[in-house]
Design an enzyme around this catalytic site. Structure first.
Site, PDB file in Angstrom:
ATOM      1  N   MET A  91     -29.037   3.693  30.670  1.00  0.00           N
ATOM      2  CA  MET A  91     -30.150   2.844  30.255  1.00  0.00           C
ATOM      3  C   MET A  91     -29.986   1.383  30.661  1.00  0.00           C
ATOM      4  O   MET A  91     -30.505   0.483  29.997  1.00  0.00           O
ATOM      5  CB  MET A  91     -30.350   2.962  28.735  1.00  0.00           C
ATOM      6  N   ILE A  93     -30.507  -1.155  34.041  1.00  0.00           N
ATOM      7  CA  ILE A  93     -31.013  -1.201  35.426  1.00  0.00           C
ATOM      8  C   ILE A  93     -29.920  -1.823  36.291  1.00  0.00           C
ATOM      9  O   ILE A  93     -29.556  -2.987  36.098  1.00  0.00           O
ATOM     10  CB  ILE A  93     -32.329  -2.012  35.518  1.00  0.00           C
ATOM     11  N   ASN A 108     -30.334   9.236  40.530  1.00  0.00           N
ATOM     12  CA  ASN A 108     -30.847   9.036  39.164  1.00  0.00           C
ATOM     13  C   ASN A 108     -31.766  10.195  38.792  1.00  0.00           C
ATOM     14  O   ASN A 108     -32.464  10.733  39.653  1.00  0.00           O
ATOM     15  CB  ASN A 108     -31.648   7.730  39.108  1.00  0.00           C
ATOM     16  N   HIS A 110     -35.037  10.922  36.391  1.00  0.00           N
ATOM     17  CA  HIS A 110     -36.078  10.222  35.619  1.00  0.00           C
ATOM     18  C   HIS A 110     -36.988  11.264  34.983  1.00  0.00           C
ATOM     19  O   HIS A 110     -37.426  12.201  35.663  1.00  0.00           O
ATOM     20  CB  HIS A 110     -36.875   9.286  36.531  1.00  0.00           C
TER      21      HIS A 110
HETATM   22  C1  GAR Z   1     -33.105  11.900  29.956  1.00  0.00           C
HETATM   23  O1  GAR Z   1     -34.393  12.410  29.677  1.00  0.00           O
HETATM   24  C2  GAR Z   1     -33.147  11.085  31.223  1.00  0.00           C
HETATM   25  O2  GAR Z   1     -34.008  11.604  32.204  1.00  0.00           O
HETATM   26  C3  GAR Z   1     -33.666   9.770  30.716  1.00  0.00           C
HETATM   27  O3  GAR Z   1     -33.032   9.595  29.465  1.00  0.00           O
HETATM   28  C4  GAR Z   1     -32.701  10.859  28.910  1.00  0.00           C
HETATM   29  C5  GAR Z   1     -31.209  10.878  28.636  1.00  0.00           C
HETATM   30  O4  GAR Z   1     -30.833  12.054  27.975  1.00  0.00           O
HETATM   31  N1  GAR Z   1     -33.380   8.717  31.634  1.00  0.00           N
HETATM   32  C6  GAR Z   1     -34.184   7.672  31.810  1.00  0.00           C
HETATM   33  O5  GAR Z   1     -35.194   7.485  31.172  1.00  0.00           O
HETATM   34  C7  GAR Z   1     -33.729   6.689  32.877  1.00  0.00           C
HETATM   35  N2  GAR Z   1     -34.828   5.906  33.335  1.00  0.00           N
HETATM   36  P1  GAR Z   1     -29.327  12.555  27.998  1.00  0.00           P
HETATM   37  O6  GAR Z   1     -28.431  11.390  27.587  1.00  0.00           O
HETATM   38  O7  GAR Z   1     -29.325  13.649  26.957  1.00  0.00           O
HETATM   39  O8  GAR Z   1     -29.005  13.067  29.380  1.00  0.00           O
END
Ligand code: GAR
Length: 207
Positions: A91, A93, A108, A110
């Site tokens: 989280m 950038i 990455n 998304h």
């Molecule tokens: C996931 O949905 C991922 O795609 C998103 O955060 C979540 C993390 O879940 N990432 C973003 O939004 C990045 N821009 P996790 O920690 O259980 O993998």
């Protein structure tokens, strides 16, 4: 073997999908060598520990800016001799220092169909809140290379996922993870490690 670092900030279900794929022998030509978290209490660090993967914390709060943090991250990744950086629910950038240090070697995931619901401020549950507010019938996930533009790098793979009438952000998030993210990310990482992703401008060819 390509040495992979997975960068995390929270629950780490995408990290878990990578660990599970590795245990099934599905990350061909690569191994997860390190997990680096931007928060000290991320559950993802527990997942790394259980899998016997070294975990490190480079806390966002310890730095005055994301640029200063990125410089520290690049130093750590170089120390660890990393070939591929995977942002799996990271989280922060990352700034140009990272992109320059690892050109076309940062992936990455998304949780939307880029270019929809992407860019600064679109992360985690916010992405699904925005998709539901907009009323889209399909959302999904995108796996892409990281460039200097937030969520703007060449797309490796995407999967569409249905949005259902009574979805909450949490329910939609879970469906997108199960049907798209947890499959696409390990596949893309394996393709990278086999040298099968060729970037040509905005296009990624799968060899
Ligand atoms: C996931 O949905 C991922 O795609 C998103 O955060 C979540 C993390 O879940 N990432 C973003 O939004 C990045 N821009 P996790 O920690 O259980 O993998």
């Amino acid at each position: 073997m390509k040495r992979i670092a997975v960068l995390v900030s929270g629950g780490g279900t995408n990290l878990q999908a990578l660990i599970d794929a590795q245990n099934r022998g599905e990350i061909v030509g690569g191994e997860i060598a390190a997990v680096i978290s931007s928060t000290p209490d991320a559950y993802a660090l527990e997942r790394a520990k259980k899998a016997g993967i070294p975990g490190y914390v480079i806390a966002r709060k310890a730095f005055p800016s994301s640029q200063a943090m990125t410089v520290a991250l690049v130093d750590k990744l170089r120390d660890l001799d990393i070939d591929l950086v995977v942002l799996a629910g990271f989280m922060v950038i990352v700034t140009e220092e990272m992109v320059k240090a690892f050109p076309n070697a940062i992936i990455n995931v998304h949780p939307a169909l880029i270019p929809s619901f992407a860019g600064p401020g679109c992360y985690g549950l916010h992405v699904h809140e925005k998709a539901l507010e907009y009323g889209v019938k399909l959302s999904g996930a995108t796996v892409h290379f990281v460039s200097e533009e937030c969520d703007g790098g060449p797309i490796i793979s995407q999967n569409a996922v249905e949005v259902l009438p009574d979805d909450t952000p949490e329910v939609l998030q879970r469906r997108i993870m199960e049907q798209a993210e947890w499959k696409l990310l390990p596949q893309a990482v394996s393709l990278f490690c086999q040298g099968r992703l060729k970037v040509e401008g905005r296009m990624v060819r799968i060899l």
